[in-house]
Design an enzyme around this catalytic site. Structure first.
Site, short mmCIF file in Angstrom:
data_model
loop_
_atom_site.label_atom_id
_atom_site.label_comp_id
_atom_site.label_asym_id
_atom_site.label_seq_id
_atom_site.Cartn_x
_atom_site.Cartn_y
_atom_site.Cartn_z
CD GLU A 51 -5.75 2.68 6.92
OE1 GLU A 51 -6.71 2.71 6.15
OE2 GLU A 51 -4.74 1.99 6.74
N GLY A 92 -6.99 10.87 -10.97
CA GLY A 92 -7.11 9.43 -10.76
C GLY A 92 -8.57 9.06 -10.54
CB ALA A 93 -10.96 7.29 -12.01
N GLY A 94 -9.39 5.69 -9.11
CA GLY A 94 -9.40 4.43 -8.38
C GLY A 94 -10.04 4.55 -7.01
CB SER A 103 -2.87 2.72 9.78
OG SER A 103 -3.34 1.48 9.34
CB THR A 146 -0.91 0.03 1.25
OG1 THR A 146 -0.12 0.38 2.40
CG2 THR A 146 -1.56 -1.33 1.49
CB CYS A 147 0.16 4.86 -0.10
SG CYS A 147 -1.00 5.11 1.26
CG MET A 187 -6.14 7.32 -2.28
SD MET A 187 -6.20 6.82 -0.56
CE MET A 187 -4.71 5.83 -0.47
CB SER A 188 -9.52 8.82 -7.08
OG SER A 188 -8.16 8.88 -7.47
#
EC number: 1.2.1.70
Length: 432
Positions: free
Chosen positions: A115, A190-192, A110, A50-51, A194-195
């Protein structure tokens, strides 16, 4: 055989190193998992990327050797020196690995405590390994309990409420900077997933939201899921929108920066860009007047406030994690004992069947008495095994359980395979 978790997260690595460690495609994950499972010491594996973290969750025959092998392969993949990775890695084994995994699943490890994304990301990683055949009984069992633990933490605490994701933290920071958000334009690149979260929080905060993505159709589909109007612009308008939009949050899965020194425009308005992607979407070398750029690691002030507000809730949650970790190992021991108890009774039935048939064949008993004699023998066996079975179940709570299991199997010539084929379904996998 022991559980092993190798962890790189915001706690032990900065964003520059996490960028190099990130796995941006299923193909990369697949290749890496295949590599680490090629040897004879690593038996099952899950890769979570992940990020804010890369976690390798495995079952290993040799913790030291397996850790070294996995980090060597990670060094090759990331092109980071082995010694650097080995020094930075947090390596957990046995009960420590289980406690860490449960903490991760419960969002206690996290960047933003509580989260809500991490448990879904962990489920996706588990599904991926299951589909590829990279994990089976032992990993399934620990993941089942990890998701069960996460569910209990959510139920027993309020950690899942408020600003509890990287996306919501970025929006909270933007709102603090802007003040009055009415009619303030915000651009989401972006369109995922997270977006989607980012748009949701921007709308709730009163921003006028525009989505832009290389996949315009995907952006339009995302925009249509919201009750309020969300603008969608073609990707070739990115530069123009960066000039006129004060707030920009980018969260693509691109493996390289999409906004560079070459294509980043200057502007006369004050602008605030939030890069919540890893690897980063914005070139770290961009610097110009009237522009502030925030990466994931730059949101620490809100994170610290979040942690102080949630300290008591986190204490309760850690108590749940510790209790569930102990329960997990007790549960594992009971799973080993129960098939043995069952097999003892089955063994008794086999002996009854064999001896009764032999007695009838030799004329020692009449065939018409067979059923009554079987019932009598079964009663004797059941009564005889009752106390040993009870003692075995009690022993499952003690440290010597593994030794007793092996001894009983040898004494009664029980089939060891029959106790190890208890495939376990993860009941929590389909739940959000």
């Amino acid at each position: 055989m022991s559980y092993l978790v190798i962890s790189f997260s915001h706690k032990n690595t900065d964003i520059k190193l996490r960028e190099k460690l990130a796995f941006n495609s299923d193909e990369d994950k697949d290749r890496f998992l295949k590599l680490i499972l090629e040897n004879d010491i690593t038996k099952e594996a899950i890769l979570l990327s992940t990020c804010n973290r890369v976690e390798i969750i495995t079952r290993s025959l040799n913790i030291k050797q397996s850790s070294k092998d996995i980090i060597e392969k990670l060094a090759t993949y990331s092109k980071v020196d082995f010694d650097v990775l080995y020094d930075r890695a947090d390596i957990y084994d046995a009960d420590g690995a289980v406690h860490h995994l449960f903490s991760v699943a419960s969002a206690l490890d996290s960047l933003v405590i509580g989260e809500t994304q991490i448990v879904g990301q962990l489920k996706d990683a588990f599904r991926f390994s299951q589909a590829k055949g990279y994990c089976s009984l032992n990993i399934t069992r620990v993941m089942h309990y990890a998701f069960k633990c996460a569910a209990q933490v959510r139920t027993a605490t309020s950690l899942g409420t408020g600003s509890v994701s990287v996306a919501s933290t970025a929006v909270s920071k933007a709102k603090d900077i802007i003040g009055n958000t009415k009619d303030v334009k915000a651009l989401v690149v972006g369109a995922g997933e997270m977006s989607e979260l980012t748009v949701k929080h921007l709308i709730a905060s009163g921003f006028d939201v525009t989505i832009i993505s290389r996949d315009t159709k995907k952006a339009q589909n995302l925009a249509s899921t919201f009750e309020v109007h969300v603008n969608v612009e073609p990707y070739d308008k990115l530069t123009q929108l960066l000039i006129t939009t004060p707030i920009m949050i980018t969260a693509t899965s691109a493996p390289y920066p999409i906004i560079t020194k070459e294509n980043a425009p200057s502007s006369n308005i004050n602008r605030y860009w939030f890069d919540i992607a890893v690897p980063r979407d914005i070139d770290e070398n961009i610097s110009m007047s009237n522009l502030e750029i925030f990466s994931v690691d730059d949101l620490q002030d809100i994170v610290n406030e979040n942690m102080s507000l949630r300290a008591e809730q986190a204490k309760t949650a850690y108590g749940i994690v510790s209790r569930m970790s102990l329960e997990f190992f007790e549960w594992l021991k009971s799973l080993e004992i129960e098939p043995i108890v069952k097999n003892l009774y089955l063994k008794g039935n086999e002996i009854i069947d064999k001896k009764v048939k032999n007695a009838i064949k030799k004329g020692f008993i009449d065939s018409k008495d067979e059923e009554n004699i079987r019932k009598l023998c079964l009663t004797v066996i059941t009564e005889y095994l009752h106390n040993p079975a009870k003692q075995l179940k009690d022993i499952s709570k003690n440290m010597e359980c593994d030794l007793v299991v092996g001894t009983v199997q040898n004494m009664f010539s029980l089939n060891e395979n029959s106790t190890s084929k208890n495939r376990y379904k993860c009941d929590h996998l389909s739940k959000n």
